[in-house]
Design a protein around this motif. Structure first.
Motif, PDB file in Angstrom:
ATOM      1  N   GLU A   1       0.824  -1.209   0.000  1.00 46.73           N
ATOM      2  CA  GLU A   1       0.000   0.000   0.000  1.00 46.73           C
ATOM      3  C   GLU A   1       0.860   1.263   0.000  1.00 46.73           C
ATOM      4  O   GLU A   1       0.575   2.220  -0.710  1.00 46.73           O
ATOM      5  CB  GLU A   1      -0.923  -0.005   1.229  1.00 46.73           C
TER       6      GLU A   1
ATOM      7  N   ASP B   1       2.254   2.137  -3.429  1.00 41.62           N
ATOM      8  CA  ASP B   1       1.329   2.538  -4.491  1.00 41.62           C
ATOM      9  C   ASP B   1       1.703   1.829  -5.783  1.00 41.62           C
ATOM     10  O   ASP B   1       2.023   2.449  -6.810  1.00 41.62           O
ATOM     11  CB  ASP B   1       1.342   4.052  -4.668  1.00 41.62           C
TER      12      ASP B   1
ATOM     13  N   GLN C   1      -5.197  -5.811   0.317  1.00 41.71           N
ATOM     14  CA  GLN C   1      -5.607  -4.955   1.420  1.00 41.71           C
ATOM     15  C   GLN C   1      -7.053  -4.495   1.242  1.00 41.71           C
ATOM     16  O   GLN C   1      -7.841  -4.488   2.205  1.00 41.71           O
ATOM     17  CB  GLN C   1      -4.687  -3.741   1.499  1.00 41.71           C
TER      18      GLN C   1
END
Length: 521
Positions: A139, A142, A465
């Motif tokens: 996360e 990116d 996620q």
């Protein structure tokens, strides 16, 4: 007394002066130069803007013969081919669309697979903590946004050089200027490159804009004593501009990772791209000729010696000055694009219009470009093609760029090994914009037989996620228990049972029934 010849004077042996290397002077000079270059007065928005543009913008135009020579010897024309690729990207819309299309095909759908934990380990807090770290790294990085930018650069230039940076705002890949990077070795994680530290001697370039490691690299470059024996760039009083960077942070992403030489993946289209420009110029010339017209006046002659001179040859019935005056008057009266010629020869009016071949010239450059690329022009609105032919063309495009995934996986998995601790995870990248439905259908069918539901989420484009967060959210608010199916004829009870009856009416019969056309009113 005889004069004895004088012996020629022996020339003194000339030896090149030995120049002693003044280490202290060289270090002092470099340090002062660097301080001057980093003076605040040298760092301005104008300089900074120019530096950012020079990072990956150096287009150059070459004529057709030069391009052919470069393509025949790419090993010695790496920079020229890279610059030409940038020029074509800016100048030829077909080339630009193809580069963007190739980089946009990949969707970077991904999931994580544990590699050194069994079912019992996966229940432990240590495993869940490691898994959480892996998800968080993905996360923070990116992944989709960062890798997309890298992929476009790889397709355009072949090799791109980055340095990994971590901050409170996330994890990013900082691009380094390709002209100051050089591949020097290969290990189990890919190609390694060295950086030319003279880049920091350019006006306006600041070390503060780079990873803190570069300050150490630079100190090693200028030869400070505390760094002089730690790196290979300083040796026996000689200064090397090239510094080897930390392989864990300095990454080379290369489209063709089987060869160290830099060769843009689409350089086979360079000549065809240039021909598009040539065909446009040819079309412009032909269009100009279409509006031109040539009027030819014939000067009459006396026949059979009937003229005053009695001659049979060159016996003009009109005086030369008279013919010239009339010709000039006509030329002054006709519009632009029409020329008047006066001659005694048998001629006729001429024009240069060639409408029959005009259309073929318009599409010839485009046709050759797309045929050479192997990509269907239907995707760009150029031609018509049946469904099976288009599908086959897309498959070849997917195969062409899918290799990029393997390099990205290598990079991500290396970083995860440095992050998760005891338990290891492997990131799998898959998917293109054209196979999402196919992968989703396959994953749903497999899930019905007990296959992991993760495949379904991945085919939907959801990150691990996101998938986990949405499930936790639905469980926390009892969303599934609160959901009710919408009312419809399929869930309501009625007098009729079984499936709806099928109609045997034709299209015209259906239309008659809908309009009640057969009712007597």
């Amino acid at each position: 007394m005889k004069n004895t010849p004088k012996k020629p004077e022996a020339k003194e042996a000339t030896e090149e002066p030995i120049i002693d290397f003044n280490e202290e002077y060289a270090k002092k000079f470099t340090q002062v130069l660097f301080s001057a270059m980093n003076n605040p007065s040298m760092i301005s928005p104008i300089w900074q803007n120019q530096i950012l543009k020079d990072m990956n913008m150096s287009p150059a135009k070459f004529n057709r013969d030069s391009v052919k020579r470069m393509l025949a010897d790419p090993k010695n024309h790496e920079r020229e081919l890279k610059d030409l690729s940038q020029y074509l990207f800016n100048f030829i819309m077909q080339f630009k669309k193809l580069v963007i299309y190739m980089s946009e095909i990949l969707t970077y759908d991904h999931y994580l697979e544990p590699t050194n934990a069994d079912a019992e380990d996966m229940k432990s807090k240590a495993f869940k903590k490691s898994y959480s770290k892996a998800l968080q790294w993905i996360e923070d990085f990116d992944l989709v946004s960062e890798l997309h930018k890298v992929a476009e650069g790889m397709i355009l230039e072949d090799a791109k050089y980055y340095y990994l940076r971590e901050s409170e705002n996330g994890i990013r890949l900082q691009e380094l200027p390709s002209n100051y990077c050089k591949i020097w070795s290969r290990n189990d994680i890919g190609y390694q490159y060295a950086f030319n530290m003279s880049y920091f001697l350019n006006p306006g370039v600041s070390l503060d804009d780079f990873h803190p490691d570069f300050r150490e690299y630079y100190n090693n470059f200028i030869g400070e004593k505390e760094h002089s024996k730690k790196k290979s760039g300083y040796e026996t009083g000689q200064y090397s501009y090239w510094q080897k960077l930390d392989p864990a942070k300095a990454w080379t992403f290369k489209f063709d990772d089987t060869r160290a030489g830099i060769s843009p993946p689409l350089m086979g289209l360079f000549l065809d791209s240039i021909e598009i420009v040539n065909y446009k110029e040819l079309l412009k010339t032909k269009t100009s000729l279409d509006v031109w017209k040539l009027l030819v006046n014939k000067i009459p002659m006396h026949k059979d010696g009937a003229g005053k001179s009695g001659k049979q040859k060159d016996d003009f019935a009109i005086m030369a000055d008279t013919a010239g005056q009339f010709s000039a008057l006509m030329q002054a009266a006709v519009p632009q694009g029409v020329k008047v010629v006066t001659t005694p020869l048998e001629t006729e009016a001429l024009d240069f219009k060639q409408a029959d071949s005009k259309d073929s010239i318009v599409g010839l450059g485009n046709s050759e470009f797309w045929e050479t690329s192997g990509t269907s022009p239907v995707l760009f609105g150029e031609k018509q093609l049946n469904g099976s032919g288009l599908a086959a063309s897309i498959k070849t495009d997917e195969m062409f760029v899918y290799r990029i995934y393997r390099q990205f996986e290598r990079f991500i998995n290396f970083q995860l090994r440095q992050t998760t601790g005891k338990y290891r995870f492997k990131c799998h990248l898959e998917g293109t914009r054209f196979d999402q439905q196919e992968r989703f259908d396959r994953a749903i069918k497999a899930a019905q037989y007990g296959a992991p539901v993760t495949y379904v989420a991945t085919a939907m484009g959801k990150t691990p996620q996101e998938f986990s967060n949405l499930i936790n959210l639905e469980d926390s608010i009892d969303l599934k228990d609160r959901m009710r199916p919408l009312s419809s004829s399929h869930v309501q009870s009625g007098n009729e049972v079984g499936a709806p009856q099928k109609s045997n009416l034709t299209d015209s019969g259906e239309k008659t029934r809908d309009n009640d056309s057969n009712l007597d009113i």
